[in-house]
Scaffold this motif. Sequence first.
Motif, PDB file in Angstrom:
ATOM      1  N   GLY A  38       0.798  -1.214   0.000  1.00  0.00           N
ATOM      2  CA  GLY A  38       0.000   0.000   0.000  1.00  0.00           C
ATOM      3  C   GLY A  38       0.833   1.268   0.000  1.00  0.00           C
ATOM      4  O   GLY A  38       2.066   1.228  -0.099  1.00  0.00           O
ATOM      5  N   SER A  39       0.144   2.387   0.121  1.00  0.00           N
ATOM      6  CA  SER A  39       0.792   3.697   0.066  1.00  0.00           C
ATOM      7  C   SER A  39       0.316   4.584   1.210  1.00  0.00           C
ATOM      8  O   SER A  39      -0.805   4.438   1.699  1.00  0.00           O
ATOM      9  N   LEU A  40       1.188   5.492   1.595  1.00  0.00           N
ATOM     10  CA  LEU A  40       0.852   6.556   2.545  1.00  0.00           C
ATOM     11  C   LEU A  40       1.592   7.809   2.120  1.00  0.00           C
ATOM     12  O   LEU A  40       2.664   7.729   1.501  1.00  0.00           O
ATOM     13  N   ARG A  41       1.022   8.945   2.485  1.00  0.00           N
ATOM     14  CA  ARG A  41       1.697  10.214   2.242  1.00  0.00           C
ATOM     15  C   ARG A  41       1.849  10.939   3.568  1.00  0.00           C
ATOM     16  O   ARG A  41       0.841  11.287   4.205  1.00  0.00           O
ATOM     17  N   LEU A  42       3.083  11.135   3.972  1.00  0.00           N
ATOM     18  CA  LEU A  42       3.365  11.882   5.187  1.00  0.00           C
ATOM     19  C   LEU A  42       3.513  13.355   4.863  1.00  0.00           C
ATOM     20  O   LEU A  42       4.044  13.725   3.812  1.00  0.00           O
ATOM     21  N   SER A  43       3.053  14.171   5.794  1.00  0.00           N
ATOM     22  CA  SER A  43       3.186  15.614   5.659  1.00  0.00           C
ATOM     23  C   SER A  43       3.886  16.171   6.880  1.00  0.00           C
ATOM     24  O   SER A  43       3.749  15.640   7.986  1.00  0.00           O
ATOM     25  N   CYS A  44       4.623  17.243   6.677  1.00  0.00           N
ATOM     26  CA  CYS A  44       5.285  17.931   7.780  1.00  0.00           C
ATOM     27  C   CYS A  44       5.034  19.420   7.611  1.00  0.00           C
ATOM     28  O   CYS A  44       5.425  20.009   6.592  1.00  0.00           O
ATOM     29  N   ALA A  45       4.373  19.998   8.604  1.00  0.00           N
ATOM     30  CA  ALA A  45       4.102  21.429   8.592  1.00  0.00           C
ATOM     31  C   ALA A  45       5.139  22.132   9.455  1.00  0.00           C
ATOM     32  O   ALA A  45       5.317  21.783  10.628  1.00  0.00           O
ATOM     33  N   ALA A  46       5.799  23.104   8.870  1.00  0.00           N
ATOM     34  CA  ALA A  46       6.839  23.849   9.584  1.00  0.00           C
ATOM     35  C   ALA A  46       6.347  25.252   9.904  1.00  0.00           C
ATOM     36  O   ALA A  46       5.766  25.922   9.053  1.00  0.00           O
ATOM     37  N   SER A  47       6.562  25.675  11.122  1.00  0.00           N
ATOM     38  CA  SER A  47       6.245  27.048  11.510  1.00  0.00           C
ATOM     39  C   SER A  47       7.540  27.764  11.839  1.00  0.00           C
ATOM     40  O   SER A  47       8.541  27.152  12.179  1.00  0.00           O
ATOM     41  N   GLY A  48       7.492  29.061  11.760  1.00  0.00           N
ATOM     42  CA  GLY A  48       8.720  29.813  11.963  1.00  0.00           C
ATOM     43  C   GLY A  48       9.419  30.020  10.638  1.00  0.00           C
ATOM     44  O   GLY A  48       8.826  29.896   9.576  1.00  0.00           O
ATOM     45  N   ARG A  49      10.682  30.317  10.688  1.00  0.00           N
ATOM     46  CA  ARG A  49      11.391  30.602   9.450  1.00  0.00           C
ATOM     47  C   ARG A  49      11.594  29.333   8.633  1.00  0.00           C
ATOM     48  O   ARG A  49      11.716  28.244   9.186  1.00  0.00           O
ATOM     49  N   THR A  50      11.589  29.502   7.319  1.00  0.00           N
ATOM     50  CA  THR A  50      11.746  28.352   6.434  1.00  0.00           C
ATOM     51  C   THR A  50      13.191  27.886   6.442  1.00  0.00           C
ATOM     52  O   THR A  50      14.124  28.691   6.341  1.00  0.00           O
ATOM     53  N   SER A  51      13.365  26.584   6.575  1.00  0.00           N
ATOM     54  CA  SER A  51      14.703  26.006   6.605  1.00  0.00           C
ATOM     55  C   SER A  51      15.179  25.637   5.207  1.00  0.00           C
ATOM     56  O   SER A  51      14.394  25.215   4.371  1.00  0.00           O
ATOM     57  N   ALA A  52      16.475  25.753   5.001  1.00  0.00           N
ATOM     58  CA  ALA A  52      17.038  25.447   3.692  1.00  0.00           C
ATOM     59  C   ALA A  52      16.892  23.967   3.351  1.00  0.00           C
ATOM     60  O   ALA A  52      16.554  23.612   2.237  1.00  0.00           O
ATOM     61  N   ALA A  53      17.140  23.128   4.329  1.00  0.00           N
ATOM     62  CA  ALA A  53      17.078  21.696   4.097  1.00  0.00           C
ATOM     63  C   ALA A  53      15.999  21.070   4.964  1.00  0.00           C
ATOM     64  O   ALA A  53      15.803  21.465   6.116  1.00  0.00           O
ATOM     65  N   MET A  54      15.302  20.109   4.396  1.00  0.00           N
ATOM     66  CA  MET A  54      14.282  19.374   5.138  1.00  0.00           C
ATOM     67  C   MET A  54      14.498  17.894   4.884  1.00  0.00           C
ATOM     68  O   MET A  54      14.955  17.506   3.809  1.00  0.00           O
ATOM     69  N   GLY A  55      14.154  17.104   5.865  1.00  0.00           N
ATOM     70  CA  GLY A  55      14.385  15.676   5.694  1.00  0.00           C
ATOM     71  C   GLY A  55      13.417  14.826   6.470  1.00  0.00           C
ATOM     72  O   GLY A  55      12.665  15.323   7.323  1.00  0.00           O
ATOM     73  N   TRP A  56      13.460  13.538   6.161  1.00  0.00           N
ATOM     74  CA  TRP A  56      12.682  12.536   6.885  1.00  0.00           C
ATOM     75  C   TRP A  56      13.640  11.477   7.421  1.00  0.00           C
ATOM     76  O   TRP A  56      14.544  11.014   6.707  1.00  0.00           O
ATOM     77  N   PHE A  57      13.413  11.100   8.652  1.00  0.00           N
ATOM     78  CA  PHE A  57      14.139  10.031   9.296  1.00  0.00           C
ATOM     79  C   PHE A  57      13.111   9.081   9.889  1.00  0.00           C
ATOM     80  O   PHE A  57      11.941   9.426  10.021  1.00  0.00           O
ATOM     81  N   ARG A  58      13.563   7.877  10.246  1.00  0.00           N
ATOM     82  CA  ARG A  58      12.645   6.943  10.886  1.00  0.00           C
ATOM     83  C   ARG A  58      13.379   6.116  11.936  1.00  0.00           C
ATOM     84  O   ARG A  58      14.591   5.912  11.855  1.00  0.00           O
ATOM     85  N   GLN A  59      12.604   5.643  12.907  1.00  0.00           N
ATOM     86  CA  GLN A  59      13.156   4.786  13.947  1.00  0.00           C
ATOM     87  C   GLN A  59      12.298   3.533  14.047  1.00  0.00           C
ATOM     88  O   GLN A  59      11.185   3.572  14.606  1.00  0.00           O
TER      89      GLN A  59
END
Length: 116
Positions: free
Chosen positions: A16-37
């Motif tokens: 199957g499929s999923l779509r994760l979203s990440c909402a950032a508040s504050g100043r926009t960061s140059a780099a964004m990433g996903w990690f998992r544990q």
Amino acid sequence: QVQLVESGGGLVQAGGSLRLSCAASGRTSAAMGWFRQPPGKEREFVSDINWSGGYTRYADSVKGRFTISRDNAKNMVYLQMNSLKPEDTALYYCAAGPLMGSYNYWGQGTQVTVSS
């Protein structure tokens, strides 16, 4: 200061499929990433993206199945996950920082569980 809030996790069957979203508040960061544990394991890199979205990186285990993207106007980053496998089960974290590979802001995580 940057705050990150993930959403979109859940329980899905293998393939199957999923779509994760990440909402950032504050100043926009140059780099964004996903990690998992995964359960009982260390946190690991999944994918990241530069400011323009023109450069992305993926862990070998997710290449060809996951796609990272970002919308700077909305201050959002996404992770489209297809062909999910039980070994993708983990707590997924969003991260932000000044450089790809250098992350100093982290979200609380969203759980992804893939059943076989």
